[in-house]
Design an enzyme around this catalytic site. Structure first.
Site, PDB file in Angstrom:
ATOM      1  CB  THR A 280      -0.955   0.024   1.206  1.00  0.00           C
ATOM      2  OG1 THR A 280      -0.182   0.039   2.414  1.00  0.00           O
ATOM      3  CG2 THR A 280      -1.877  -1.185   1.197  1.00  0.00           C
TER       4      THR A 280
ATOM      5  CB  CYS B 189      -1.864   9.066  -0.850  1.00  0.00           C
ATOM      6  SG  CYS B 189      -0.813  10.015   0.257  1.00  0.00           S
ATOM      7  CB  THR B 190       1.845  12.331  -3.003  1.00  0.00           C
ATOM      8  OG1 THR B 190       1.583  12.635  -1.633  1.00  0.00           O
ATOM      9  CG2 THR B 190       2.156  13.616  -3.739  1.00  0.00           C
TER      10      THR B 190
ATOM     11  CB  THR C  38       1.228  11.094   8.261  1.00  0.00           C
ATOM     12  OG1 THR C  38       2.525  11.468   8.740  1.00  0.00           O
ATOM     13  CG2 THR C  38       1.014  11.663   6.867  1.00  0.00           C
TER      14      THR C  38
ATOM     15  N   GLY D 239       9.180  11.706  -2.325  1.00  0.00           N
ATOM     16  CA  GLY D 239       9.673  11.086  -3.549  1.00  0.00           C
ATOM     17  C   GLY D 239       8.574  10.875  -4.566  1.00  0.00           C
TER      18      GLY D 239
ATOM     19  NE  ARG E  83       4.083  14.898   5.328  1.00  0.00           N
ATOM     20  CZ  ARG E  83       4.461  13.790   5.961  1.00  0.00           C
ATOM     21  NH1 ARG E  83       4.193  13.649   7.254  1.00  0.00           N
ATOM     22  NH2 ARG E  83       5.086  12.829   5.322  1.00  0.00           N
TER      23      ARG E  83
END
Length: 294
Positions: free
Chosen positions: A105, A135-136, A165, A195, A217
């Site tokens: 994941t 997700c990004t 997060t 990354g 963030r």
């Protein structure tokens, strides 16, 4: 989150969960979620099993995936979401235990192939262990593909304004590898590395070396923003770019890439099923070759 999403699909059946938490605590965490609200269904524990909407789910607490005996419950695919077994060698323990496929994941730590819907999903050739990237990357890659296919990307920079997060600190605390990352998540906008942009080059080789990026963030609990600023090979007005993205969202990328012209904010996307939604009103163009997309 994987479990909740699976409950909305008729083609996925959860048959087993392995976690070091006990079943009672799993049930509690499934029932109540500060971000996504209460679970829409019944949750209980019987004889050490999790029972959701009347269906019994095997619960184990094995530290070594090789001991999980997935074949005993007919597991086809394991969602490896611990963040620990991120190489082919370690994830393959699930195969040894009887699973047929493993999906990481997050990004792998080796050369495990990476597949992203809306980018390179059609190149999947049956590999038994794959990464679904971050997700990004899932947000960025479909948009980058549409832009590159239609107008060509010479180069670009990405900034993700990223929700907090679980690894961040509620108040200042030690973080030896990332000093800024140790500062209080609720008090600060924290510059960070990512990354994700470079990872796009793995799923879209034609963009390898053309994109890089960073993250901020921010003190929000969920939903992040990708700001993609690119120089185009083929000149295009912002209206032409919007038209191309809208066409993709209604065609080949329907269900993956969304499109909106509403005056939305981040919480409007809580629980969004598309991996990427283009905010047509938020982007700007300096000229026909230099544009910022959100």
């Amino acid at each position: 989150i994987v479990f909740r999403a699976a409950q909305k699909r008729s083609d996925i059946e959860i048959v087993a969960i392995n976690d070091l938490l006990d079943a009672e605590y799993m049930a509690y965490m499934l029932k109540y979620d500060s971000t996504h609200g209460r679970f829409d269904g019944t949750v209980e524990v019987k004889d050490g099993h999790l029972v959701v909407n009347g269906k019994k789910i095997r619960v184990t607490a094995e530290r070594d995936p090789a001991n999980l005996k997935w074949d005993e419950v007919g597991v086809d695919v394991v969602a490896e979401a611990t963040g620990i077994f991120l190489t082919d060698e370690t994830a393959r323990k699930h195969i040894t235990a009887g699973a047929k496929k493993v999906v990481l994941t997050g990004p792998s730590k080796d050369n495990t192939p990476m597949f992203v819907r809306g980018a390179n999903f059609d190149t999947y050739a049956g590999q038994d262990i794959v990464s679904n990237a971050s997700c990004t990357t899932n947000c960025l890659a479909p948009l980058a593909k549409v832009i590159n296919d239609n107008f060509g990307i010479v180069e670009g920079l990405m900034t993700t304004v990223h929700a907090t997060t679980a690894t961040q600190k509620t108040v200042d605390g030690p973080s030896h590898k990332d000093w800024r990352g140790g500062r209080g998540a609720a008090q600060n906008i924290i510059p960070s590395s990512t990354g994700a942009a470079k990872a796009v080059g793995k799923v879209l080789p034609e963009l390898n070396g053309k994109l890089t990026g960073m993250a901020f963030r921010v003190p929000t609990p969920n939903v992040s923003v990708v700001d993609l600023t690119v120089r185009l090979e083929k000149a295009a007005s912002y209206e032409e770019i919007k038209k191309a993205i809208k066409a993709a969202s209604e065609g080949a990328m329907k269900g993956v890439l969304g499109y909106t012209e509403d005056d939305v904010v981040s919480t409007d996307f809580n629980g969004e099923v598309c991996t990427s939604v283009f905010d047509a009103k938020a982007g700007i163009a300096l000229n026909d070759n230099f544009v910022k997309l959100v």
